[in-house]
Design a protein around this motif. Structure first.
Motif, PDB file in Angstrom:
ATOM      1  N   ALA A 577       0.830  -1.200   0.000  1.00 43.51           N
ATOM      2  CA  ALA A 577       0.000   0.000   0.000  1.00 43.51           C
ATOM      3  C   ALA A 577       0.866   1.252   0.000  1.00 43.51           C
ATOM      4  CB  ALA A 577      -0.935  -0.016   1.206  1.00 43.51           C
ATOM      5  N   ASN A 578       1.979   1.234   0.749  1.00 45.61           N
ATOM      6  CA  ASN A 578       2.891   2.384   0.765  1.00 45.61           C
ATOM      7  C   ASN A 578       3.487   2.632  -0.608  1.00 45.61           C
ATOM      8  OD1 ASN A 578       2.500   2.941   3.469  1.00 45.61           O
ATOM      9  ND2 ASN A 578       4.223   1.666   4.157  1.00 45.61           N
ATOM     10  N   GLN A 579       3.869   1.551  -1.289  1.00 40.22           N
ATOM     11  CA  GLN A 579       4.428   1.682  -2.637  1.00 40.22           C
ATOM     12  C   GLN A 579       3.395   2.280  -3.582  1.00 40.22           C
ATOM     13  OE1 GLN A 579       5.319  -2.030  -4.536  1.00 40.22           O
ATOM     14  NE2 GLN A 579       6.279  -1.096  -6.316  1.00 40.22           N
ATOM     15  N   GLU A 580       2.148   1.813  -3.473  1.00 39.19           N
ATOM     16  CA  GLU A 580       1.096   2.314  -4.349  1.00 39.19           C
ATOM     17  C   GLU A 580       0.826   3.798  -4.077  1.00 39.19           C
ATOM     18  OE1 GLU A 580      -3.284   0.855  -5.967  1.00 39.19           O
ATOM     19  OE2 GLU A 580      -2.222  -0.281  -4.436  1.00 39.19           O
ATOM     20  N   ARG A 581       0.797   4.182  -2.798  1.00 39.28           N
ATOM     21  CA  ARG A 581       0.567   5.591  -2.452  1.00 39.28           C
ATOM     22  C   ARG A 581       1.703   6.464  -2.980  1.00 39.28           C
ATOM     23  NH1 ARG A 581      -0.668   3.801   2.746  1.00 39.28           N
ATOM     24  NH2 ARG A 581       1.051   5.001   3.656  1.00 39.28           N
ATOM     25  N   ASP A 582       2.940   5.953  -2.887  1.00 37.44           N
ATOM     26  CA  ASP A 582       4.091   6.712  -3.386  1.00 37.44           C
ATOM     27  C   ASP A 582       3.973   6.957  -4.893  1.00 37.44           C
ATOM     28  OD1 ASP A 582       6.880   7.796  -3.221  1.00 37.44           O
ATOM     29  OD2 ASP A 582       7.305   6.056  -4.485  1.00 37.44           O
ATOM     30  N   LEU A 583       3.564   5.930  -5.644  1.00 31.76           N
ATOM     31  CA  LEU A 583       3.408   6.085  -7.095  1.00 31.76           C
ATOM     32  C   LEU A 583       2.260   7.037  -7.425  1.00 31.76           C
ATOM     33  CD1 LEU A 583       3.948   2.378  -8.214  1.00 31.76           C
ATOM     34  CD2 LEU A 583       5.457   4.306  -8.709  1.00 31.76           C
ATOM     35  N   LEU A 584       1.153   6.934  -6.670  1.00 31.80           N
ATOM     36  CA  LEU A 584       0.036   7.860  -6.877  1.00 31.80           C
ATOM     37  C   LEU A 584       0.484   9.308  -6.666  1.00 31.80           C
ATOM     38  CD1 LEU A 584      -2.801   5.881  -5.039  1.00 31.80           C
ATOM     39  CD2 LEU A 584      -2.925   6.648  -7.418  1.00 31.80           C
ATOM     40  N   TRP A 585       1.239   9.546  -5.597  1.00 37.21           N
ATOM     41  CA  TRP A 585       1.685  10.895  -5.273  1.00 37.21           C
ATOM     42  C   TRP A 585       2.652  11.423  -6.348  1.00 37.21           C
ATOM     43  CZ3 TRP A 585       0.298  15.048  -3.303  1.00 37.21           C
ATOM     44  CH2 TRP A 585       1.181  16.042  -2.837  1.00 37.21           C
ATOM     45  N   ARG A 586       3.548  10.556  -6.819  1.00 38.63           N
ATOM     46  CA  ARG A 586       4.482  10.970  -7.874  1.00 38.63           C
ATOM     47  C   ARG A 586       3.743  11.358  -9.151  1.00 38.63           C
ATOM     48  NH1 ARG A 586       8.422   6.017  -8.245  1.00 38.63           N
ATOM     49  NH2 ARG A 586       8.903   7.001 -10.251  1.00 38.63           N
ATOM     50  N   GLU A 587       2.716  10.619  -9.515  1.00 40.23           N
ATOM     51  CA  GLU A 587       1.955  10.941 -10.725  1.00 40.23           C
ATOM     52  C   GLU A 587       1.141  12.226 -10.547  1.00 40.23           C
ATOM     53  OE1 GLU A 587       0.067  10.820 -14.513  1.00 40.23           O
ATOM     54  OE2 GLU A 587       2.029  10.335 -13.674  1.00 40.23           O
ATOM     55  N   PHE A 588       0.563  12.406  -9.352  1.00 34.91           N
ATOM     56  CA  PHE A 588      -0.200  13.633  -9.112  1.00 34.91           C
ATOM     57  C   PHE A 588       0.730  14.851  -9.210  1.00 34.91           C
ATOM     58  CE2 PHE A 588      -2.136  16.931  -6.482  1.00 34.91           C
ATOM     59  CZ  PHE A 588      -3.422  16.965  -7.030  1.00 34.91           C
ATOM     60  N   LYS A 589       1.926  14.768  -8.597  1.00 32.72           N
ATOM     61  CA  LYS A 589       2.872  15.885  -8.662  1.00 32.72           C
ATOM     62  C   LYS A 589       3.330  16.125 -10.106  1.00 32.72           C
ATOM     63  CE  LYS A 589       5.852  14.481  -5.554  1.00 32.72           C
ATOM     64  NZ  LYS A 589       7.061  14.485  -4.676  1.00 32.72           N
ATOM     65  N   ARG A 590       3.546  15.070 -10.878  1.00 29.36           N
ATOM     66  CA  ARG A 590       3.970  15.236 -12.274  1.00 29.36           C
ATOM     67  C   ARG A 590       2.938  16.023 -13.049  1.00 29.36           C
ATOM     68  NH1 ARG A 590       3.057  13.798 -17.176  1.00 29.36           N
ATOM     69  NH2 ARG A 590       1.227  12.561 -16.582  1.00 29.36           N
ATOM     70  N   ARG A 591       1.652  15.668 -12.860  1.00 27.53           N
ATOM     71  CA  ARG A 591       0.588  16.390 -13.571  1.00 27.53           C
ATOM     72  C   ARG A 591       0.485  17.839 -13.096  1.00 27.53           C
ATOM     73  NH1 ARG A 591      -4.506  12.082 -13.901  1.00 27.53           N
ATOM     74  NH2 ARG A 591      -3.279  10.289 -14.645  1.00 27.53           N
ATOM     75  N   LEU A 592       0.668  18.026 -11.791  1.00 30.10           N
ATOM     76  CA  LEU A 592       0.575  19.381 -11.240  1.00 30.10           C
ATOM     77  C   LEU A 592       1.648  20.280 -11.845  1.00 30.10           C
ATOM     78  CD1 LEU A 592      -0.793  21.225  -9.104  1.00 30.10           C
ATOM     79  CD2 LEU A 592       0.935  20.422  -7.474  1.00 30.10           C
ATOM     80  N   PHE A 593       2.888  19.821 -11.871  1.00 29.16           N
ATOM     81  CA  PHE A 593       3.984  20.639 -12.382  1.00 29.16           C
ATOM     82  C   PHE A 593       3.961  20.736 -13.908  1.00 29.16           C
ATOM     83  CE2 PHE A 593       6.208  19.152  -8.340  1.00 29.16           C
ATOM     84  CZ  PHE A 593       5.850  20.306  -7.643  1.00 29.16           C
ATOM     85  N   ALA A 594       3.341  19.745 -14.567  1.00 25.81           N
ATOM     86  CA  ALA A 594       3.247  19.785 -16.035  1.00 25.81           C
ATOM     87  C   ALA A 594       2.046  20.607 -16.499  1.00 25.81           C
ATOM     88  CB  ALA A 594       3.156  18.366 -16.592  1.00 25.81           C
ATOM     89  N   GLY A 595       1.214  21.041 -15.557  1.00 22.36           N
ATOM     90  CA  GLY A 595       0.037  21.826 -15.911  1.00 22.36           C
ATOM     91  C   GLY A 595      -1.070  21.011 -16.544  1.00 22.36           C
ATOM     92  N   THR A 596      -1.086  19.702 -16.307  1.00 21.03           N
ATOM     93  CA  THR A 596      -2.112  18.838 -16.914  1.00 21.03           C
ATOM     94  C   THR A 596      -3.075  18.285 -15.859  1.00 21.03           C
ATOM     95  OG1 THR A 596      -0.662  16.901 -16.735  1.00 21.03           O
ATOM     96  CG2 THR A 596      -0.570  18.165 -18.792  1.00 21.03           C
ATOM     97  N   ILE A 597      -3.126  18.942 -14.702  1.00 24.56           N
ATOM     98  CA  ILE A 597      -3.915  18.407 -13.598  1.00 24.56           C
ATOM     99  C   ILE A 597      -5.399  18.312 -13.936  1.00 24.56           C
ATOM    100  CG2 ILE A 597      -4.384  20.604 -12.401  1.00 24.56           C
ATOM    101  CD1 ILE A 597      -3.189  17.457 -10.665  1.00 24.56           C
ATOM    102  N   PHE A 598      -5.875  19.221 -14.803  1.00 27.75           N
ATOM    103  CA  PHE A 598      -7.303  19.212 -15.168  1.00 27.75           C
ATOM    104  C   PHE A 598      -7.526  18.707 -16.587  1.00 27.75           C
ATOM    105  CE2 PHE A 598      -6.850  22.735 -12.051  1.00 27.75           C
ATOM    106  CZ  PHE A 598      -7.602  22.156 -11.030  1.00 27.75           C
ATOM    107  N   SER A 599      -6.476  18.180 -17.184  1.00 28.34           N
ATOM    108  CA  SER A 599      -6.585  17.714 -18.564  1.00 28.34           C
ATOM    109  C   SER A 599      -7.388  16.425 -18.625  1.00 28.34           C
ATOM    110  CB  SER A 599      -5.190  17.478 -19.142  1.00 28.34           C
ATOM    111  OG  SER A 599      -5.269  16.853 -20.401  1.00 28.34           O
ATOM    112  N   THR A 600      -8.179  16.286 -19.681  1.00 30.57           N
ATOM    113  CA  THR A 600      -8.941  15.031 -19.865  1.00 30.57           C
ATOM    114  C   THR A 600      -8.038  13.924 -20.378  1.00 30.57           C
ATOM    115  OG1 THR A 600      -9.546  15.734 -22.109  1.00 30.57           O
ATOM    116  CG2 THR A 600     -11.099  16.240 -20.322  1.00 30.57           C
ATOM    117  N   ASN A 601      -6.845  14.304 -20.879  1.00 28.45           N
ATOM    118  CA  ASN A 601      -5.893  13.300 -21.366  1.00 28.45           C
ATOM    119  C   ASN A 601      -4.522  13.624 -20.788  1.00 28.45           C
ATOM    120  OD1 ASN A 601      -4.768  11.177 -22.758  1.00 28.45           O
ATOM    121  ND2 ASN A 601      -4.555  12.324 -24.678  1.00 28.45           N
ATOM    122  N   PRO A 602      -4.337  13.384 -19.434  1.00 29.78           N
ATOM    123  CA  PRO A 602      -3.102  13.780 -18.770  1.00 29.78           C
ATOM    124  C   PRO A 602      -1.893  12.995 -19.238  1.00 29.78           C
ATOM    125  CG  PRO A 602      -4.438  12.450 -17.301  1.00 29.78           C
ATOM    126  CD  PRO A 602      -5.250  12.682 -18.513  1.00 29.78           C
TER     127      PRO A 602
END
Length: 602
Positions: A577-602
């Motif tokens: 579960a910790n590994q999965e949460r870490d990957l989720l957080w990394r992907e969320f941060k990637r989208r945030l910094f890439a400006g695709t957080i609200f994109s329908t095709n991130p």
């Protein structure tokens, strides 16, 4: 005494549709393959294919490409809450409190935004279609499971279990003592939900309730056919009839096999793998006569034709076929106890009502198998406790013999935490090879370890579970490797690797490449639960490997017991579960910094 007529009829039906054995018995000495017993057929030619695609389970962008940013946040929230011990321990009480405080409508909305939305696909067959279609677009199929459960109190569950697992014969003076401890109902273990977080439990109420369960399973099969290409539908046999029959039939099968092993030990073959034990017919007949089962003349016709090889030996499959025989070998249902030299009855007397209840269970199984065959859906028979499992596996095997002639429609489930898992898998594969039908299984580690250990210790019988988690891992990989080699040699075996263990998935991919099993053949598939381990499921699907999510559905109120178990299971596998949460957080941060957080095709 004879087997109940319904079981004989089921065996006879299987015999009528069965093809001749594909490997002539006694035609040549058996040639072990990779240290296993049995004979491997010559593998058919396989067209050369390109190398299997590589899969990266550490790439968060690939793992969560199918998820919206809101779904990433939901996953982070839910998996984070599952890591909080007090919340998980008291989750049932907190859910009930939330419903009272918020009211039904607001409570349901909150659940759909959190736990329900994470682990459940929707309320009904229509509501789940968008999720199934979206997963399908990313190469992920579905095993549909209507996950509504009765929320019985422990006291009521125990009462129902004891009543439904106790036969009329056991209620007579001394009747219970004639049954082995493992196959009796025991107060204190009546609530089969105790210590189980990853499997649904059914308690027998009456025959009408079993009919309702059958109709639910039929609807699930139809939903799978209408929404998922080449999908699965899951069933449990304890939902389809009175469990007393499963207990008694399991005891019959265990005693029957035990006698074979005792005879093998007397012939100096103790300690061998099940399929490597071969009893010499001459010595076996002499032993049966000495034990008072039958004279040599009487047993002569038991070991002829298809029941014995030309080499004059009987293996475990030959032995098992005797109990299926349509001839009246009534004495075979009195098994000698070699230690006491006393004949013991295999089967207690069935009352007329008990006989009818058993017939109805078999009829319901038949209805479900036929519907699955007609609709192109594969039927997954889930595993249950070890005291039910021999009967469940045997009845599933009979369905496989009938319905898996052209392809694997019926899948059994083998639990690899059992000490006898390898013997069970290898014997079933060998039977499919001899009779020419398609073998299918889902391999799991197992759902009942804690409960099974405690029951064996307190009641006083041998613990059926492997002693350590490492031994269970070894067993899983051994069973899996056996099936993979069978796929290489015959292409008529099929396996679902149902696991959240990344190392086991990597082991499977490596062995597939070494054995030349390409994912496009769809002989090996993978399975994980909805809402868990997306970092394994979606990279596999996008790389072209057949992979499935176990997709539960049902109304919010009625799947709360299921949600409670998911919370407990995630807490029990903190590292994953910790590994999965870490990957989720990394992907969320990637989208945030890439400006695709609200994109329908991130």
């Amino acid at each position: 005494m004879a087997l109940p007529s319904a079981v004989r009829a089921l065996h006879a039906s299987a015999a009528r549709v069965g093809a001749p054995r594909s490997v002539p018995r006694g035609a040549a000495p058996p040639l072990p393959a990779s240290g296993k017993g049995g004979t491997r057929p010559v593998p058919p030619p396989v067209a050369p294919r390109g190398a299997a695609p590589t899969v990266d389970f550490g790439d968060p962008q690939e793992a969560f490409r199918s998820k919206s940013s809101a779904e990433l946040l939901r996953g982070l929230l839910v998996l984070g809450l599952c890591a909080v011990g007090p919340l998980v321990e008291h989750n049932r009480e907190l859910l009930q409190l939330g419903k009272r405080v918020l009211g039904q409508a607001l409570f349901e909305r909150l659940m759909k935004m959190t736990f329900y939305g994470q682990f459940v696909a929707g309320e009904d067959q229509e509501a789940i279609k968008p999720l199934i279609r979206r997963n399908r677009a990313f190469g992920v199929g579905a095993v549909l499971d209507y996950s509504v459960e009765e929320d019985l109190s422990p006291a009521r569950a125990e009462r129902q279990e004891l009543a439904s697992c106790t036969s009329a014969a056991e209620k007579e003076p001394g009747g219970a003592e004639r049954r082995e401890k493992q196959f009796r109902a025991h107060r204190g273990f009546g609530d089969r939900r105790d210590g189980v977080v990853s499997a649904r439990t059914y308690f027998y109420a009456d025959e009408a309730k079993c009919d309702q369960h059958m109709e639910t399973f039929l609807s699930c099969i139809d939903a799978s056919s209408g929404s998922s290409e080449d999908g699965f539908s899951a069933i449990k046999l304890t939902a389809l009839g009175r469990p007393q029959f499963l207990l008694q039939f399991s005891e019959v099968l265990v005693k029957w096999r035990r006698f074979f092993h005792q005879m093998a030990a007397e012939q100096g073959q103790g300690g061998r793998a099940a399929l490597e034990m071969r009893l010499e017919v001459e010595k076996l007949q002499e032993a049966l006569a000495k034990l008072g089962v039958a004279t040599k003349a009487e047993s002569q016709h038991w070991f002829t034709g298809e029941n014995v090889g030309e080499s004059g030996t009987v293996d475990l499959l030959d032995w098992n076929s005797l109990i299926d025989s349509r001839t009246k070998l009534s004495k075979l249902l009195l098994v000698p106890n070699i230690k006491t030299r006393q004949l013991e009855p295999l089967l207690s007397h069935f009352t007329e009502e008990e006989e009818l209840q058993m017939k109805r269970m078999l009829q319901r199984m038949d209805v479900l198998a036929k519907r699955a065959t007609e609709t192109g859906v594969r039927l997954m028979v889930d595993a249950e406790q070890s005291y039910f499992q021999p009967a469940i596996s045997r009845l599933t095997l009979e369905m496989q013999r009938r319905f898996n002639r052209e392809r694997a429609v019926i899948f059994n489930t083998h639990q690899c935490y059992l000490k006898e898992a390898y013997d069970n898998v290898s014997v079933d594969v060998e039977l499919s090879r001899r009779e020419g039908w398609h073998f299918g299984t889902k391999l799991v580690r197992g759902a009942y370890m804690e409960q099974e250990r405690e029951r064996a210790a307190k009641i006083g019988y041998e613990d059926p579970i492997n002693p350590t988690y490492e031994k269970t891992n070894e067993m899983y990989h051994r069973c899996l490797d056996y099936v993979l080699e069978e796929i290489k040699h015959s292409r008529k075996a099929n396996v679902m690797v149902a696991t959240h263990n990344e190392d086991t998935v990597k082991f499977t991919l490596r062995r597939m490449m070494e054995l030349g099993i390409h994912p496009s053949e769809k002989k090996v598939c993978f399975g994980q639960l909805l809402g868990m381990c997306d970092q394994i499921t979606f990279p596999l699907g996008q790389a072209g490997f057949p992979v499935y999510k176990y997709v539960p559905y049902g109304p919010v109120d009625e799947v709360l017991p299921y949600l409670s178990r998911r919370a407990q299971e995630n807490r029990g596998f903190m590292q994953r579960a910790n590994q999965e949460r870490d990957l989720l957080w990394r992907e969320f941060k990637r989208r945030l910094f890439a400006g695709t957080i609200f994109s329908t095709n991130p």
